[in-house]
Motif scaffolding. Structure first.
Motif, PDB file in Angstrom:
ATOM      1  N   HIS A  85       0.777  -1.140  -0.057  1.00 60.85           N
ATOM      2  CA  HIS A  85      -0.088   0.057  -0.034  1.00 60.85           C
ATOM      3  C   HIS A  85       0.929   1.186   0.165  1.00 60.85           C
ATOM      4  O   HIS A  85       0.487   2.057  -0.824  1.00 60.85           O
ATOM      5  N   PHE A  86       2.009   1.104   0.794  1.00 61.73           N
ATOM      6  CA  PHE A  86       2.825   2.482   0.937  1.00 61.73           C
ATOM      7  C   PHE A  86       3.511   2.673  -0.532  1.00 61.73           C
ATOM      8  O   PHE A  86       3.625   3.535  -0.930  1.00 61.73           O
ATOM      9  N   VAL A  87       4.071   1.400  -1.231  1.00 63.50           N
ATOM     10  CA  VAL A  87       4.872   1.658  -2.253  1.00 63.50           C
ATOM     11  C   VAL A  87       3.942   2.203  -3.506  1.00 63.50           C
ATOM     12  O   VAL A  87       4.093   2.916  -4.248  1.00 63.50           O
ATOM     13  N   ARG A  88       2.501   1.637  -3.436  1.00 64.60           N
ATOM     14  CA  ARG A  88       1.657   2.072  -4.582  1.00 64.60           C
ATOM     15  C   ARG A  88       1.370   3.611  -4.311  1.00 64.60           C
ATOM     16  O   ARG A  88       0.534   4.087  -5.242  1.00 64.60           O
ATOM     17  N   ILE A  89       1.437   4.275  -3.513  1.00 61.91           N
ATOM     18  CA  ILE A  89       1.072   5.777  -3.371  1.00 61.91           C
ATOM     19  C   ILE A  89       2.049   6.274  -4.352  1.00 61.91           C
ATOM     20  O   ILE A  89       1.471   7.075  -4.987  1.00 61.91           O
ATOM     21  N   CYS A  90       3.193   6.093  -4.510  1.00 61.85           N
ATOM     22  CA  CYS A  90       3.986   6.785  -5.764  1.00 61.85           C
ATOM     23  C   CYS A  90       4.331   5.879  -6.776  1.00 61.85           C
ATOM     24  O   CYS A  90       4.660   6.412  -8.229  1.00 61.85           O
ATOM     25  N   ASP A  91       3.887   4.737  -6.656  1.00 55.92           N
ATOM     26  CA  ASP A  91       4.018   3.776  -8.070  1.00 55.92           C
ATOM     27  C   ASP A  91       2.825   2.830  -8.003  1.00 55.92           C
ATOM     28  O   ASP A  91       2.752   1.653  -7.680  1.00 55.92           O
ATOM     29  N   PRO A  92       1.592   3.388  -8.425  1.00 58.15           N
ATOM     30  CA  PRO A  92       0.416   2.565  -8.393  1.00 58.15           C
ATOM     31  C   PRO A  92       0.154   1.463  -9.154  1.00 58.15           C
ATOM     32  O   PRO A  92      -0.716   0.547  -8.626  1.00 58.15           O
ATOM     33  N   THR A  93       1.002   1.360 -10.174  1.00 58.80           N
ATOM     34  CA  THR A  93       0.714   0.027 -11.029  1.00 58.80           C
ATOM     35  C   THR A  93       2.145  -0.777 -10.933  1.00 58.80           C
ATOM     36  O   THR A  93       2.336  -1.509 -11.620  1.00 58.80           O
ATOM     37  N   LEU A  94       2.993  -0.440 -10.059  1.00 54.43           N
ATOM     38  CA  LEU A  94       4.253  -0.988  -9.825  1.00 54.43           C
ATOM     39  C   LEU A  94       5.095  -1.221 -11.269  1.00 54.43           C
ATOM     40  O   LEU A  94       5.575  -2.317 -11.597  1.00 54.43           O
TER      41      LEU A  94
END
Length: 263
Positions: free
Chosen positions: A157-166
């Protein structure tokens, strides 16, 4: 007379602090703006009518194959947890502490260089994330385990804040920002008494970050190389052309002040 001198000293100190703050606020604002753009990435892609299935990970496979998967042959729980800590906490601490050291020393020049380089890295990388999306290695390579993302749902969830689709892989911001901070600490901290310790810690964290972004199943080797090139480029521009950038920014502020006075 002593009271007058003391008053002048306080006024002078206040003016210096105000000048220091105003010197890097424009760059801090620019960096904040870029963070905002990262949060709006999906909206911008939709506005530009970017195909949501667009992805260039296949080119990464063509360039380097599955070479990065060999790093996970040494995977252990201890190594995974320590790598995740470095990726999430060590990286943030390196950037924040670099800024705080320069701020504590009231080093206007280094604050400006840090702010300029930091902003440049984001501004240069952002178009790649919009127009050249590349999936993380653990999402592309069948033998690459998503070591970071399976540790805890809150991490994803934290990573997807700045990288929504990885798929914000190329270039690697972790590689670029950590190396940029290290370069500034190594080359711009001559006056700091604990320089040897600061440099040793910065170098150790930066090297560790380059390893963790590959080991955890996030970045390609090409991403890391791109991030390293971006770090040197932004560092060179910030240190070589700082006065021109600051002068240009100062002229804009001066024009704005004159415009407000006329109103």
């Amino acid at each position: 007379m002593p009271e007058d001198a003391d008053l002048k000293g306080k006024v002078s100190g206040s003016n210096n602090e105000h000048r220091l703050m105003s010197s890097y606020i424009p760059y801090a604002f620019a960096a904040t703006l870029v963070f905002g753009l990262m949060l709006l990435q999906l909206n911008i892609e939709h506005l530009l009518k970017i195909n949501p299935t667009l992805n260039y990970a296949r080119f990464m496979v063509m360039i380097e194959g599955s070479t990065v998967t060999h790093l996970q042959e040494i995977a252990t729980p201890w190594l995974t947890y320590s790598s995740a800590f470095i990726y999430l906490i060590g990286f943030s601490c390196l950037l924040i502490c670099t800024f705080l050291i320069f701020a504590y020393k009231k080093d206007e020049r280094n604050l400006q260089e840090f702010s300029i380089a930091f902003t440049l890295i984001y501004l240069i990388a952002y178009p790649f994330y919009i127009l050249f999306p590349v999936d993380v290695t653990s999402k592309t390579l069948p033998n690459m385990a998503p070591l970071l993302y399976t540790l805890d749902p809150s991490i994803v969830h934290f990573v997807r804040i700045c990288d929504p689709t990885l798929d914000n892989c190329f270039p690697s911001l972790h590689a670029a920002l950590s190396l940029m901070a290290m370069l500034l600490i190594v080359s711009r901290t001559e006056h700091i008494g604990f320089k040897a310790i600061a440099v040793a810690i910065a170098v150790a964290i930066t090297i560790a970050i380059q390893f963790t972004i590959l080991y955890l199943g996030i970045h390609w080797i090409t991403d890391m190389i791109g991030g390293i090139m971006l770090a040197f480029t932004s560092y060179y521009i910030a240190t070589r052309y700082r006065e021109h950038i600051v002068g240009w920014s100062g002229k804009i502020d001066l024009k704005n002040e004159h415009g407000m006075e006329k109103e």
